[in-house]
Design a protein around this motif. Structure first.
Motif, short mmCIF file in Angstrom:
data_model
loop_
_atom_site.label_atom_id
_atom_site.label_comp_id
_atom_site.label_asym_id
_atom_site.label_seq_id
_atom_site.Cartn_x
_atom_site.Cartn_y
_atom_site.Cartn_z
N GLY A 49 -11.09 9.14 8.29
CA GLY A 49 -9.96 8.43 8.55
C GLY A 49 -8.94 9.54 9.32
N GLU A 101 -4.93 1.32 7.54
CA GLU A 101 -4.63 1.36 5.88
C GLU A 101 -4.51 2.68 5.48
OE1 GLU A 101 -7.57 -2.36 5.30
OE2 GLU A 101 -8.52 -0.45 5.24
N GLN A 102 -5.08 3.72 5.91
CA GLN A 102 -5.06 5.12 5.60
C GLN A 102 -3.60 5.56 5.78
OE1 GLN A 102 -5.99 7.79 3.62
NE2 GLN A 102 -8.13 7.02 4.30
N ALA A 103 -2.87 5.05 6.93
CA ALA A 103 -1.58 5.54 7.24
C ALA A 103 -0.75 4.95 6.13
CB ALA A 103 -1.22 5.12 8.56
N LEU A 125 -7.74 3.20 9.87
CA LEU A 125 -6.54 4.04 10.29
C LEU A 125 -5.38 3.80 9.87
CD1 LEU A 125 -7.89 5.80 13.46
CD2 LEU A 125 -8.13 6.52 11.19
N ARG A 149 2.05 2.67 -3.43
CA ARG A 149 1.13 2.99 -4.40
C ARG A 149 0.72 4.40 -4.20
NH1 ARG A 149 -2.82 -1.86 -5.48
NH2 ARG A 149 -1.55 -3.47 -4.61
N ARG A 201 0.18 15.22 -0.88
CA ARG A 201 1.08 14.29 -1.39
C ARG A 201 0.99 14.58 -2.88
NH1 ARG A 201 0.29 8.96 -0.58
NH2 ARG A 201 2.58 8.43 -0.39
N LEU A 211 -1.63 4.00 2.97
CA LEU A 211 -1.80 4.73 1.72
C LEU A 211 -1.15 6.24 1.68
CD1 LEU A 211 -5.43 3.61 1.21
CD2 LEU A 211 -3.50 3.16 -0.29
N ILE A 225 -1.18 6.96 -4.59
CA ILE A 225 -2.46 7.32 -4.64
C ILE A 225 -3.18 8.19 -3.62
CG2 ILE A 225 -3.20 5.41 -6.02
CD1 ILE A 225 -4.39 4.02 -3.97
N LEU A 229 0.86 -1.20 0.09
CA LEU A 229 0.14 -0.15 0.04
C LEU A 229 0.93 1.14 -0.10
CD1 LEU A 229 -2.31 -2.13 1.06
CD2 LEU A 229 -3.19 -0.23 2.18
N HIS A 230 1.98 1.34 0.73
CA HIS A 230 2.51 2.37 0.87
C HIS A 230 3.54 2.86 -0.22
CE1 HIS A 230 5.81 -0.50 2.31
NE2 HIS A 230 6.55 0.39 1.97
N PHE A 237 1.02 14.24 7.49
CA PHE A 237 1.21 12.96 7.71
C PHE A 237 1.72 12.06 6.68
CE2 PHE A 237 0.66 8.36 8.90
CZ PHE A 237 0.51 8.44 9.97
N PHE A 294 -6.24 10.69 12.03
CA PHE A 294 -5.70 10.03 13.08
C PHE A 294 -6.06 10.96 14.51
CE2 PHE A 294 -2.84 9.60 9.59
CZ PHE A 294 -3.41 8.21 9.35
#
Lengths: 243, 257
Positions: free
Chosen positions: A90, B160-162, B158, A80, A155, B164, A82, A77-78, A103, A92
């Motif tokens: 969502g 998953e969001q981090a 959260l 990609r 980003r 992404l 997108i 995921l990290h 973030f 934090f």
């Protein structure tokens, strides 16, 4: 922040068996263009976005942004590039609004003057000034959506996925957020894939083209005029009819 | 006259709380003057040191091993999770005395690991390592199960969001999962602390020496009677209870604010 694949085409074919339906969707998207995924609840729209984001893994097919292969094999995921905005902002809750917006930005980038200016621009344009130092857990739902949007844009991702990000908001706020998204997509040139079950929201957000899903399959694709003029199924016709 | 039901319930709860705290009145029981002479004080203070230092050591080991284990279990599928939880329940459900006997046999000169450790000069009966190992066995199940619940409470979305937003899994854990689970982890640790520092049944078998507070209380009771137990009992309560009690109260307050 710049990405190596910012000027390229996004292509995906997603085959994913769910308990109730089999999703089989192929789509293509050029730089800066937008695509609306439309259909009834449970048609498989969110599954398609989740597979592109990497939250779910397709059973088969391929997902590619330029020469960057998302699947197969599954790219973490990290890695990609997108932006992904969902019904839940969502944020934090243990961080302040400013920390949420920044973030994930690498430290060396965060210190750059250009980046600081960019964050400042987002802060002003999205009217986050008064909230900037507030804990994210204490802001309202509408404010949280703005912060979520700013965080995603910080980003400058080349591809943005929107999974009903305006659900539960009042019409005025939805209008403002859509205008913001359109403004930023034109300014930054990112591509957008949006999911919604409200045709008017999707049409405004992605005016160019739409793709209609029923039971995981594409039943129609094309411009909104085509959809309204000759809906491919009675269900689609019913979904397009105002209440 | 109509009695308010809420007041009735409150009165019931008060009686319940008083009954729960009633044993503490024993601190004022008329058992004669408390003994705190040199023969009592020396071993008592030594047991306080042993309990606090060695239990702190055990906590470090429990957190170091238990936290990653809990993070792993929290990510497991239902079947695998049930398996790990069943394993963790074993030392919790075992009678402490039985656990002590098993540990002595397994880590003493009768067990393979015990013999191997003795080659390196590590004696696993009546020693500090034996004391710490016993506390780890006694407490780790409580900590891991509590920590799993704390990690479960952190929304997956959260994390998953981090990811992404560009964070690698290790950083997601450090910057999102851990901070959001910290209160639950603190509660789990405080329960483990109380459980370990108060352990008697297993420790009395594996590490009668160096004597911790529970064992010393037993020794004082056997050797001198109740007047020699009371001062150490007060020290024991003061050393073992305030920190976990405070953590619990703070955690509950945060949850309800």
């Amino acid at each position: 922040m710049s990405w190596p694949n910012a000027d390229v085409m996004f292509k995906a074919q997603i085959i994913k068996k769910r308990r109730d339906i089999k999703v089989n969707v192929s789509l293509e998207l050029g730089k800066g263009s937008s695509l609306g995924l439309f259909g009834a609840s449970g048609a498989g729209k969110s599954t398609v976005l989740a597979c592109i984001a990497g939250i779910e893994e397709p059973d088969d097919g391929s997902v590619k942004l330029g020469d960057l292969q998302f699947f197969p094999p599954s790219l973490p995921l990290h890695k990609r590039p997108i932006g992904y905005l969902t019904q839940e902002p969502g944020l934090f809750p243990h961080l302040r609004v400013s920390e949420n917006v920044s973030f994930g930005i690498p430290k060396h980038l965060a210190a750059e003057k250009e980046h600081c200016h960019w964050i400042e621009t987002l802060r002003e344009r999205l009217q986050l000034g008064p909230l900037w130092h507030a804990p994210a857990s204490l802001i309202s739902g509408g404010q949280a959506r703005r912060v979520g949007l700013a965080r995603m844009l910080a980003r400058k991702p080349p591809l943005v996925l929107l999974d009903e990000p305006f659900a539960g908001l009042d019409r005025q706020l939805v209008r403002e957020l859509i205008d913001d998204l359109i403004f930023w997509s034109r300014t930054l040139g990112f591509s957008m894939i949006a999911v919604d079950h409200q045709a008017e929201v999707l049409k405004r957000l992605c005016p160019e083209q739409a793709l209609v899903l029923e039971n995981g399959q594409i039943v129609q694709r094309g411009g909104w005029d085509e959809l309204y003029g000759a809906p491919a199924s009675p269900l689609l016709q019913s979904l397009l009819t105002p209440l | 006259m109509r009695v308010d039901r809420r007041w009735l319930a409150r009165a019931g709860a008060t009686i319940f709380a008083l009954a729960l705290l009633y044993p503490f009145t024993a601190l004022f029981a008329r058992i004669g003057p408390w003994q705190w002479g040199e023969d009592v004080r020396g071993p008592a203070l030594s047991s306080v040191r042993v309990s606090l230092l060695l239990t702190a050591g055990a906590m470090v080991i429990i957190v170091a091993i238990g936290t990653p284990m809990a993070a792993y279990i929290a990510r497991c599928g239902t079947r695998e999770r049930l398996l790990w939880q069943a394993v963790l329940l074993v030392p919790i459900l075992l009678p402490p005395l039985a656990l002590g006997i098993l540990l002595t046999l397994a880590f003493g000169s009768y067990g393979t690991v015990g013999v191997w450790l003795e080659h390196f000069g590590i004696v696993m009966t009546n020693s500090a390592p034996a004391f710490i190992a016993t506390q780890v066995y006694v407490g780790i199940g409580y900590y891991v199960l509590g920590a799993v619940a704390a990690f479960d409470a952190v929304p997956l979305m959260l994390q998953e969001q981090a990811a992404l937003l560009g964070l690698a899994p290790r950083k997601v854990f450090l910057r999102v999962t851990l901070p959001l689970a910290r209160l639950g982890l603190a509660v789990a640790l405080s329960i483990t602390w109380v459980r370990a520092i108060g352990e008697f049944g297993a420790v009395v078998v594996t590490a009668y020496y160096p004597s911790g507070m529970p064992v010393q209380l037993w020794i004082n009771l056997q050797s001198f009677g109740l007047p020699a137990v009371m001062p150490l009992l007060v020290v024991f309560l003061a050393a073992a209870l305030p920190l976990p009690w405070l953590v619990h109260v703070l955690a509950q307050r945060r949850r309800h604010v």
